[in-house]
Design an enzyme around this catalytic site. Sequence first.
Site, PDB file in Angstrom:
ATOM      1  CD  GLU A 182      67.128  54.913  21.661  1.00 36.42           C
ATOM      2  OE1 GLU A 182      67.631  55.812  20.980  1.00 36.42           O
ATOM      3  OE2 GLU A 182      66.840  53.790  21.180  1.00 36.42           O
ATOM      4  CD  GLU A 232      62.269  52.820  20.350  1.00 43.01           C
ATOM      5  OE1 GLU A 232      62.995  52.928  19.339  1.00 43.01           O
ATOM      6  OE2 GLU A 232      62.001  53.779  21.105  1.00 43.01           O
TER       7      GLU A 232
HETATM    8  C1  BG6 Z   1      65.198  54.877  18.622  1.00 39.33           C
HETATM    9  C2  BG6 Z   1      64.275  55.971  19.043  1.00 39.33           C
HETATM   10  O1  BG6 Z   1      66.480  55.327  18.792  1.00 39.33           O
HETATM   11  O2  BG6 Z   1      65.230  54.505  17.285  1.00 39.33           O
HETATM   12  C3  BG6 Z   1      63.077  56.174  18.143  1.00 39.33           C
HETATM   13  O3  BG6 Z   1      63.854  55.780  20.368  1.00 39.33           O
HETATM   14  C4  BG6 Z   1      63.504  56.032  16.700  1.00 39.33           C
HETATM   15  O4  BG6 Z   1      62.522  57.419  18.451  1.00 39.33           O
HETATM   16  C5  BG6 Z   1      64.072  54.643  16.484  1.00 39.33           C
HETATM   17  O5  BG6 Z   1      62.490  56.308  15.767  1.00 39.33           O
HETATM   18  C6  BG6 Z   1      64.479  54.349  15.063  1.00 39.33           C
HETATM   19  O6  BG6 Z   1      65.379  55.311  14.607  1.00 39.33           O
HETATM   20  P1  BG6 Z   1      65.123  56.138  13.277  1.00 39.33           P
HETATM   21  O7  BG6 Z   1      66.216  57.115  13.201  1.00 39.33           O
HETATM   22  O8  BG6 Z   1      65.126  55.157  12.182  1.00 39.33           O
HETATM   23  O9  BG6 Z   1      63.770  56.778  13.473  1.00 39.33           O
END
Ligand code: BG6
Length: 467
Positions: free
Chosen positions: A164, A367
Site C-alpha cells: 500500500e 488483501e
Molecule cells: C490494509 C493493510 O490497508 O488494511 C493491513 O495493508 C491492514 O495492514 C488492513 O490491517 C485492514 O485495515 P485495519 O485498519 O482494519 O487493520
Amino acid sequence: MNKFPKSFLWGASTSAYQIEGSIKQGGKVESIMDTFDERQSYPKGITGFKTASNHYKHWKEDIALMAEMGFKSYRFSISWPRIIKNVKGDVNLEGIKFYNDLIDELLKNKIEPIVTMFHFDTPNFIEEVGGLDSSNFGKLFESYSKVLFENYGSKVKYWLTINELNMFALVGQTIGVISENSKATKWQIMHNLNVAQARAIKLCKQMLPNAKIGPAPNIATVYSASSKPQDYTAKLNFDQLRNWIYLDIVCRGDYSEWFKNFLKATNEELFITPEEVELLKTAKPDFIAFNYYSTLTVEHATVAEYEKSLKTPADQQSGLVIPGVGKTVKNPNLEKTQFGWEIDSIGLKNTLKEIYDRYQLPMMITENGIGARDVLTDDNKIHDDYRIEYYQKHIIAMSDALKDGVDLIGYTPWSAIDLVSTHEGIGKRYGFVYVNRDEFDEKDMKRIRKDSFYWYKDVIKTNGKKI
Ligand code: BG6
C-alpha cells in the site's frame, strides 16, 4: 460461476508487525511500528503489536492450519528490522533463519510463498540517514532487497515490493507509518518510495530472472456521488490521486500529465534526479497485486472543507478530502461492516476490470476481508456467517470478472489468522482462525478454527465451485 484457473493461488495474507510479536527477540531491531501504541491515540488498553498474535512462537502451528485449509499460497511480509541490523547493512542471521524455516515449511506443505518485502514496519535506523524523506531510503531498500533475493531467491517465486505505497501518501499519519520528524511533503515521500520500489524491481530482474515481482497498492473504483459534472470531475481527479498515479509510475514509467499539472497548481515540486527518471522508465512489474476493501464515493470539495478535514484524521476507507480535487462521502447504496467500512463486492469486479483495461497485466488480490468483533462461544466456536457471506459475494465478483476476460491469478484475503489491526486493535478481527487474546489480556493465544475456516477449506478444495 465462471471457472477459476487450475493454477489459481487461493490462500490468505498477513503482515509481520501485525502477527509476529517478539519485537525484541531474535535480534530484531526497533521499527516505527513497535512504539505505535505509545505515539498514537490508540484505544486504551490495547497491548498492540508487541505480542500481536505471537506468530514468532506459533508459526509452525499456524502453517499447519493453513495447510489444513488447503492453501495454495500464503502472502506474508518479511520484517526488514528482523533482517537488517543497522544503517551499514549488517545482516541478522537469526532473522534470516526464521524466514528460511518458515518458507521451507510452506514449501513442504506445497504452499507457494508470496513475499511482501516491506509492509509498513520501517526500521528506525533509517531515520539516521533521513528516513522516508530522503533518497537514501531507496538505496537502503535496495541493499535489503539484495539480501532477500540472495537468501530466498531460490525458493520464492512471487515478490511484492511495498504494501500500500499509496496509503503512505494518503493516510500515513493515521496508520503510523510516517515519523513525526518527517518534514517532506507526502508526494515527495511517495516519490522516494516509488524509487525504492523501482530499485528493487530492477535488482530482482537482474538477480532472479525467473521470479515475478509486482507492486501491492490499495486500489478501488471511485464513484461520482451524483451526475453533477463537477462531481464527476472530482471522481476522475480522485481516481488519479487515489489509484492511478501509483500504478502509472510503475507500469508506464512516468507520472501522468494530470499529476504533474496538479503539482504545479499546488506549488509543489518533486525532487527527482535524471537517474531516477531513467530508472523509473525501465523497472516494470510482471503483475499487479492490489488490496481491496471497498469503493469510494466522491463529490466536489471546496478549500474550506479541506481545511476542516485536516482536524479529523481519516483511515483507509473514510473521510479523505483533497483540496480542489474532491472529498469522500457515504454511499447510501452500500451496507457497512461493524467498523463502518462499506461493503461492495460488485466494486471488486469493476476494480479488476478497470485495472486490467488500463495495464493488461496479470493480477492478484492480496488483501480483502471483513473486520469484525467475532464472538467466542462457551463451547469454543466462532460462528462468523457474516464473513462467509462477505467472501461468497467477493468470490462471485472475481468469477464474474474472469468471465469478462481479466487475468486474475490469485486471491489471498486478509487474514489467514487473527492479527492486530493497523489502528483498531485485536478486537477488529479478520482471520479464518481465532487467536485467543484480547486488548487487555494476552491469554493463552490458543488457535481456534472459525466457521469460515471450514467453509474456505471447501472453496479451495473445489477450486471455487462450492461457495
Ligand atoms: C490494509 C493493510 O490497508 O488494511 C493491513 O495493508 C491492514 O495492514 C488492513 O490491517 C485492514 O485495515 P485495519 O485498519 O482494519 O487493520
